[in-house]
Design a protein around this motif. Sequence first.
Motif, PDB file in Angstrom:
ATOM      1  N   TRP A 411      43.043  22.360  23.462  1.00  0.00           N
ATOM      2  CA  TRP A 411      43.342  23.235  24.607  1.00  0.00           C
ATOM      3  C   TRP A 411      42.232  24.266  24.799  1.00  0.00           C
ATOM      4  CZ3 TRP A 411      44.291  28.507  25.147  1.00  0.00           C
ATOM      5  CH2 TRP A 411      44.843  28.898  26.376  1.00  0.00           C
ATOM      6  N   LEU A 412      41.771  24.875  23.711  1.00  0.00           N
ATOM      7  CA  LEU A 412      40.736  25.900  23.798  1.00  0.00           C
ATOM      8  C   LEU A 412      39.417  25.352  24.320  1.00  0.00           C
ATOM      9  CD1 LEU A 412      41.328  27.859  20.468  1.00  0.00           C
ATOM     10  CD2 LEU A 412      41.698  28.724  22.788  1.00  0.00           C
ATOM     11  N   ASN A 413      39.130  24.113  24.044  1.00  0.00           N
ATOM     12  CA  ASN A 413      37.836  23.544  24.419  1.00  0.00           C
ATOM     13  C   ASN A 413      37.872  22.803  25.743  1.00  0.00           C
ATOM     14  OD1 ASN A 413      36.245  24.423  22.206  1.00  0.00           O
ATOM     15  ND2 ASN A 413      37.300  22.929  20.908  1.00  0.00           N
ATOM     16  N   THR A 414      38.951  22.961  26.489  1.00  0.00           N
ATOM     17  CA  THR A 414      39.079  22.356  27.815  1.00  0.00           C
ATOM     18  C   THR A 414      38.960  23.438  28.876  1.00  0.00           C
ATOM     19  OG1 THR A 414      40.531  20.615  26.950  1.00  0.00           O
ATOM     20  CG2 THR A 414      40.574  21.018  29.336  1.00  0.00           C
ATOM     21  N   ALA A 415      38.058  23.242  29.826  1.00  0.00           N
ATOM     22  CA  ALA A 415      37.881  24.226  30.896  1.00  0.00           C
ATOM     23  C   ALA A 415      39.068  24.170  31.850  1.00  0.00           C
ATOM     24  CB  ALA A 415      36.586  23.958  31.651  1.00  0.00           C
ATOM     25  N   ARG A 416      39.599  25.343  32.162  1.00  0.00           N
ATOM     26  CA  ARG A 416      40.699  25.447  33.116  1.00  0.00           C
ATOM     27  C   ARG A 416      40.583  26.785  33.827  1.00  0.00           C
ATOM     28  NH1 ARG A 416      42.670  24.531  28.391  1.00  0.00           N
ATOM     29  NH2 ARG A 416      43.893  22.747  29.078  1.00  0.00           N
ATOM     30  N   PRO A 417      41.281  26.971  34.955  1.00  0.00           N
ATOM     31  CA  PRO A 417      41.138  28.220  35.710  1.00  0.00           C
ATOM     32  C   PRO A 417      41.363  29.452  34.834  1.00  0.00           C
ATOM     33  CG  PRO A 417      42.374  26.620  36.979  1.00  0.00           C
ATOM     34  CD  PRO A 417      42.204  26.024  35.611  1.00  0.00           C
ATOM     35  N   THR A 418      40.489  30.450  35.055  1.00  0.00           N
ATOM     36  CA  THR A 418      40.505  31.670  34.242  1.00  0.00           C
ATOM     37  C   THR A 418      40.203  32.856  35.145  1.00  0.00           C
ATOM     38  OG1 THR A 418      39.663  30.421  32.343  1.00  0.00           O
ATOM     39  CG2 THR A 418      39.437  32.810  32.248  1.00  0.00           C
ATOM     40  N   PHE A 419      40.895  33.971  34.930  1.00  0.00           N
ATOM     41  CA  PHE A 419      40.601  35.171  35.709  1.00  0.00           C
ATOM     42  C   PHE A 419      39.221  35.711  35.311  1.00  0.00           C
ATOM     43  CE2 PHE A 419      45.316  36.079  36.437  1.00  0.00           C
ATOM     44  CZ  PHE A 419      45.244  35.725  37.772  1.00  0.00           C
ATOM     45  N   VAL A 420      38.283  35.578  36.221  1.00  0.00           N
ATOM     46  CA  VAL A 420      36.938  36.137  36.079  1.00  0.00           C
ATOM     47  C   VAL A 420      36.719  36.952  37.356  1.00  0.00           C
ATOM     48  CG1 VAL A 420      34.493  35.596  35.778  1.00  0.00           C
ATOM     49  CG2 VAL A 420      36.213  34.166  34.690  1.00  0.00           C
ATOM     50  N   ILE A 421      37.097  38.223  37.319  1.00  0.00           N
ATOM     51  CA  ILE A 421      37.259  39.011  38.539  1.00  0.00           C
ATOM     52  C   ILE A 421      36.013  39.854  38.791  1.00  0.00           C
ATOM     53  CG2 ILE A 421      38.675  40.726  39.718  1.00  0.00           C
ATOM     54  CD1 ILE A 421      40.976  39.880  37.824  1.00  0.00           C
ATOM     55  N   PRO A 422      35.268  39.558  39.844  1.00  0.00           N
ATOM     56  CA  PRO A 422      34.068  40.342  40.132  1.00  0.00           C
ATOM     57  C   PRO A 422      34.412  41.743  40.618  1.00  0.00           C
ATOM     58  CG  PRO A 422      34.094  38.247  41.334  1.00  0.00           C
ATOM     59  CD  PRO A 422      35.467  38.483  40.811  1.00  0.00           C
ATOM     60  N   GLY A 423      33.418  42.596  40.608  1.00  0.00           N
ATOM     61  CA  GLY A 423      33.573  43.929  41.170  1.00  0.00           C
ATOM     62  C   GLY A 423      33.422  43.941  42.670  1.00  0.00           C
ATOM     63  N   ARG A 424      33.223  42.783  43.284  1.00  0.00           N
ATOM     64  CA  ARG A 424      33.104  42.655  44.738  1.00  0.00           C
ATOM     65  C   ARG A 424      34.392  42.069  45.287  1.00  0.00           C
ATOM     66  NH1 ARG A 424      28.834  41.260  48.021  1.00  0.00           N
ATOM     67  NH2 ARG A 424      27.723  42.909  46.917  1.00  0.00           N
ATOM     68  N   TYR A 425      34.882  42.604  46.382  1.00  0.00           N
ATOM     69  CA  TYR A 425      36.043  42.052  47.055  1.00  0.00           C
ATOM     70  C   TYR A 425      35.682  41.753  48.511  1.00  0.00           C
ATOM     71  CZ  TYR A 425      40.752  41.273  48.677  1.00  0.00           C
ATOM     72  OH  TYR A 425      41.874  40.693  49.220  1.00  0.00           O
ATOM     73  N   PRO A 426      36.077  40.619  49.083  1.00  0.00           N
ATOM     74  CA  PRO A 426      36.890  39.552  48.488  1.00  0.00           C
ATOM     75  C   PRO A 426      36.098  38.731  47.476  1.00  0.00           C
ATOM     76  CG  PRO A 426      36.201  38.927  50.692  1.00  0.00           C
ATOM     77  CD  PRO A 426      35.745  40.348  50.503  1.00  0.00           C
ATOM     78  N   ASN A 427      36.839  38.000  46.650  1.00  0.00           N
ATOM     79  CA  ASN A 427      36.187  37.250  45.582  1.00  0.00           C
ATOM     80  C   ASN A 427      36.954  35.967  45.290  1.00  0.00           C
ATOM     81  OD1 ASN A 427      38.387  37.959  43.719  1.00  0.00           O
ATOM     82  ND2 ASN A 427      37.471  40.009  43.743  1.00  0.00           N
ATOM     83  N   GLN A 428      36.394  35.192  44.390  1.00  0.00           N
ATOM     84  CA  GLN A 428      37.032  33.951  43.943  1.00  0.00           C
ATOM     85  C   GLN A 428      37.225  34.080  42.436  1.00  0.00           C
ATOM     86  OE1 GLN A 428      34.277  30.946  45.185  1.00  0.00           O
ATOM     87  NE2 GLN A 428      34.696  31.243  47.365  1.00  0.00           N
ATOM     88  N   PRO A 429      38.377  34.605  41.983  1.00  0.00           N
ATOM     89  CA  PRO A 429      38.485  35.053  40.600  1.00  0.00           C
ATOM     90  C   PRO A 429      38.945  34.032  39.573  1.00  0.00           C
ATOM     91  CG  PRO A 429      40.425  35.733  41.803  1.00  0.00           C
ATOM     92  CD  PRO A 429      39.547  35.009  42.779  1.00  0.00           C
ATOM     93  N   THR A 430      39.012  32.738  39.915  1.00  0.00           N
ATOM     94  CA  THR A 430      39.534  31.789  38.923  1.00  0.00           C
ATOM     95  C   THR A 430      38.646  30.559  38.760  1.00  0.00           C
ATOM     96  OG1 THR A 430      40.957  30.830  40.647  1.00  0.00           O
ATOM     97  CG2 THR A 430      41.944  32.484  39.171  1.00  0.00           C
TER      98      THR A 430
END
Length: 455
Positions: A411-430
Motif C-alpha cells: 500500500w505504501l509503495n503504490t501511488a494514489r491521490p494525496t493532498f499536496v496543497i499549493p499556496g496558490r488558489y485555485p489549485n489541483q491538490p491531489t
Amino acid sequence: MTHVSIRRPVAVALALAALLGPAAATATAAGAPAAPAPSASASPQDREVVAGLQRYAHPLRTAEPGGSGGDLAAFASMTRGASIVGFGEASHGSKELFTVKDRLFQELVKREGFSAYAMEISWSAATRLNTYLSTGKGDVRQIMRDEFQDGYSLLNTEELARMFSWMREHNRTGPHQIRVVGLDFSDADPEQYDRILTWAEGNEPALAPELRRHYAALRALPTQVAARMAAYNALPLAERKAIAQDAEAAYQLLAKAGKQDPWVLQEARILSHMAKEYTVDWSDPAQAKAASRYRDRTMAETAVWWQRQTGERIVVSGHNGHVAYESAVPDHYPVTMGADLRELVGRDYLAVGTSLNGGDYRAKTATGEAGTYSVDPAAPGSNEYTLDQVRYRDFYVDLRAAGRDRTVGGWLNTARPTFVIPGRYPNQPTPPLALGRAFDVVVHLHRVHASVPVP
C-alpha cells in the motif's frame, strides 16, 4: 511549489515559488482525542492495511506545543542517526501544520540536542531573526512584517511568531543556542552586502572597490522587501543578466582571495544564486522547470553547508513537496530537495511528511490576494482516507517499520491521490504519490484550520 503554469512577473514568480508548494500498536495517549470510527464499507485488504498501520502508529496528545512531551518519545527515537531531519507541511497555510512542527522541533531540541531550524525564507531574513533570538532586541512580529512580504507573506503567522518567541526564551535560559537558517534566495537585505564589504575592507582591502562595483546595481535597489523585489523585476532582462554576471564575479573574487571566511563566502554565494534566479523567463516552461530544479538543489546544499560548518543537528522545514524523496508533480518539480539531501548525506537525512484529512488553509490568488479556502475530507482511494481510518485522531507512524509488513508495504509503495496543497488558489491538490517512497515518517492530522496572520 505550484501546479499552475502561467506567465507572471519574475519577482512574483520567485517569491511565490518559495511558498506555492504542492498539497499527504500502542495504547491511546492520555487525553488524545478519538478519531472517527473506521469505515464499515472498507474492503478486507483495506482493513488489513489499516490494522497494519495501527500497529505502528503513535497517538499525538495534541498538535499544539507545550505541556508533556511523553507521547513524542518514539518520534525522537525515530530521528536518531540523522543529522538533518526534513519537516514537511501538506499546506503552507494551515495552523496545525505549523504548530505540530513547532511541537516536534521543541522536543528534538530538548531530547536530541537539535539546534537549527532551516526554512524557506531568505538568508538575510534569518540573519535578522537570529539577532532577535540571541539578544532579544527588537520585536519579532515587526521583523516578520518587514521580512515576510510578497510570496513569503503566508509565513507571516502567529504560529511562527510563537515558535520564534519560544526559541528566544530557550536561548535565554537553555543549555545551547538555537538558530534559524534561511534556505531561500529570492531576496537579500542591504545589510548582506554591507557584511561582505565590511569583511573585505578589514581583511582583503584591495578587493573592496571591485566588490562595490559588482554589487552597485543590487545595492541601489529599494530597502523595503516588496518594493525591492518589484524594482528588481522591472529591470530589463539584459540588465538582470549583467547583474547576475557581476554577482558571480564578486563571489569568485572572494573564493580566490588569500584570506577567506566561510560565512562571507556563503553570503556571496547566495547573492549569486539570487541574481541567477532573476534571469529566468518564467513564461518558458523549460526555464521554469530548470529554475525549480536549481532552487531545490541550492536549498539542499545550503542545509548541508550549515550542518557541516556548525556540526549542529538541523531540522529543514518546507513544503512536503520539497522535503520528500519523490516529487508529486515531476512535470514542474523534477527532483526534490529531499532527494538531493539523500544524495548529499545519505542516511543522515530523514524525511518527515505531514498529512491531513481535511480542513482549511490560507493561500494566495494569482494576483496576490490572500484568502481562506477548504478541502473536503479525503476521498476513498486516497492516502489520507486510509490513514484517517486508524483509531487515533492525530498520530505519527514510522513508514520504514510499517512497510516491513507485506500488505502495508504494498500500500505504501503504490501511488494514489494525496493532498499536496499549493499556496496558490485555485489549485489541483491531489496528485498521485506513494507515501512509502516519499517519506520515512508521516504525521497525520484529522482536521486543520487556517493559519492566523500576524496583524
